[in-house]
Design a protein around this motif. Structure first.
Motif: not given
Length: 482
Positions: A167-171
């Motif tokens: 799963v790709e995520e961005r913070v």
């Protein structure tokens, strides 16, 4: 229902709004943005502890399944430094409410001890501020690629990552401290800094770590076979000493020691006169392996290719010369930083060491040993990107002999700077012993050989050590180049 990333980051970053689009999770909050710390190793966890002490909001991202994943990979190696020099003061305060008790200060931990008795408990005490199984794939300024100047410094950082589930995520982060180290990127066999021709094809019989010869399966791999050891630093010495012991016990075991330089009086270090006794003892063990005929040096050999011949491997030099076939190759030519995921950021790095420009002259291995590096902090580690820092072994680039105490001072200063306390950030709070702090080690898992147990000798740099598996602190057997 919140996913693991949502529950963790929600705890660290208040009032997060999230949207889902084709499996991508995006954090969009503008409030209480965290300082993202990349890597849950000794320095990354210390950074989190110092940020907590400053009422900052750390979020540690660790690619592995537990704290200190890299350290665990050299769990069989004993540090040159005792417990009292590898525990960060701010971390100890985080641990105090849990009932944690520091091990005997004069004892020398192995990598496994360090991970299990200190680093994992510290990560546990930090709780949901530490995330596992998330690999950072990129860091940039939000809405600004490397080229764009407009309002660049006012933009937060965007940290892209991928979970073990894909799963790709961005913070979105207010600051980034990259303490990911260099363990994952060992230097290749090729003398030009690139993989030698055929190196990848022969990957099943090439390793880039000091082998744990107490492991029966590892021992069987080298017993009765000819092994080439490439490198001339402490890691190579450790491998030579271990393989020489194996050769004494297992007929048919032999070693080719391949160096790009010649063998001189300084090749094995300072010996009994070395300011770091454990390092000197290790060099003497490597010298004994050569003098005893167990390791045959091959000097001035710059590898260009690895060829496979009748089921064995042949090293070929740039001038076309060839070595006799070997069965296994151990490459210990140093480590280097992975800068690929920082490509959209503006870094100010020394072109040779790949270390921050202001730090590079202080750590040049041609001039400095681990005990002569001047303590440094946020000022020396700063980059054109405000609130971005490389810390720990990552900050040293290709320079070896990094010390945990140095890293702890780095992140103390960085945390003070991020909290707006410039006076504390610029203050030096670390004093290194004159002889450095990477001296002293004992035989790994050998009863009665711990420093201070033999002949009533005390620990520290002045004790007479006996060394089998030793490594420079946190560099985890990171050898100097050969």
């Amino acid at each position: 229902m919140l996913t693991p990333i949502e529950s963790s980051v929600t705890l660290s970053v208040q009032n997060i709004d999230r949207s889902r689009n084709n499996g991508v999770i995006v954090s969009t909050s503008t409030a209480a943005r965290p300082t993202v710390v990349i890597g849950a190793g000794p320095v990354g966890l210390a950074a989190a502890a110092h940020l907590v002490a400053r009422d900052q909001n750390p979020l540690v991202l660790e690619a592995g399944p537990s704290a200190a994943t890299a350290v665990r990979e050299w769990s069989h190696v004993r540090l040159f430094s005792p417990w009292e020099e590898v525990v960060d003061p701010a971390a100890e305060k985080v641990l105090a409410p849990t009932g944690w008790v520091r091990p005997e200060g004069s004892a020398y931990p192995s990598g496994g001890d360090w991970a299990e008795l200190y680093l994992q408990p510290l990560a546990d005490a930090l709780g949901d501020r530490v995330r596992y199984g998330v690999r950072v794939t990129g860091v940039s300024r939000n809405g600004r690629d490397r080229v764009v100047d407009a309002d660049r410094q006012e933009q937060p950082f965007t940290v892209h990552l991928v979970t073990t589930a894909g799963v790709e995520e961005r913070v979105i982060a207010r600051a980034v401290v990259d303490a990911s180290g260099t363990w994952s990127t060992p230097s290749p066999l090729g003398a030009d800094g690139l993989p030698a021709l055929g190196e990848r094809a022969a990957a099943e019989r090439i390793v880039y770590r000091v082998p744990d010869l107490k492991d029966p399966s590892v021992r069987a791999r080298y017993a009765g076979r000819r092994t080439a050891v490439i490198g001339s630093g402490t890691s190579a010495f450790t491998a030579l000493a271990g393989l020489a012991e194996l050769a004494k016990q297992q007929p048919g075991s032999s070693i080719s020691w391949v160096l790009r330089r010649g063998v001189g009086e300084n090749t094995f270090g300072g010996g009994e006169a070395d300011e770091l006794p454990a390092r000197g003892a290790l060099g003497l063990r490597a010298k004994a392996a050569v003098d005893g005929g167990y390791a045959q040096p091959v000097t001035g050999f710059r590898t260009a290719a690895v060829e496979q011949e009748n089921g064995r491997l042949v090293l070929v030099a740039e001038d076309g010369s060839r070595l006799e076939p070997v069965d296994e190759i151990i490459v210990l030519t140093g480590l280097r930083p992975d800068l690929s995921f920082l490509d959209e950021l503006r870094l100010n790095l020394d072109e040779r060491l790949q270390a921050p420009m202001a730090l590079a002259p202080l750590i040049d291995p041609n001039v400095h040993s681990c005990g002569t590096v001047y303590p440094h902090g946020a000022n020396e580690l700063a980059h054109p990107e405000k609130n971005l820092y490389l810390a720990g072994m990552k900050s040293y680039g290709r320079a070896p002999t990094f010390l945990a105490m140095t890293g702890y001072e780095q992140v103390r200063s960085i945390a003070a700077s991020l909290a707006g306390d410039r006076e504390a950030a610029e203050r030096v709070e670390l004093t290194l012993p004159e002889t450095g702090v990477c001296g002293g080690a004992g035989l790994f898992n050998e009863p009665g050989t711990q420093q201070g147990e033999a002949d009533g000798e005390g620990g520290g740099c002045c004790a007479a050590p006996t060394t089998e598996h030793t490594a420079n602190l946190e560099a985890s057997a990171a050898s100097s180049g050969c």
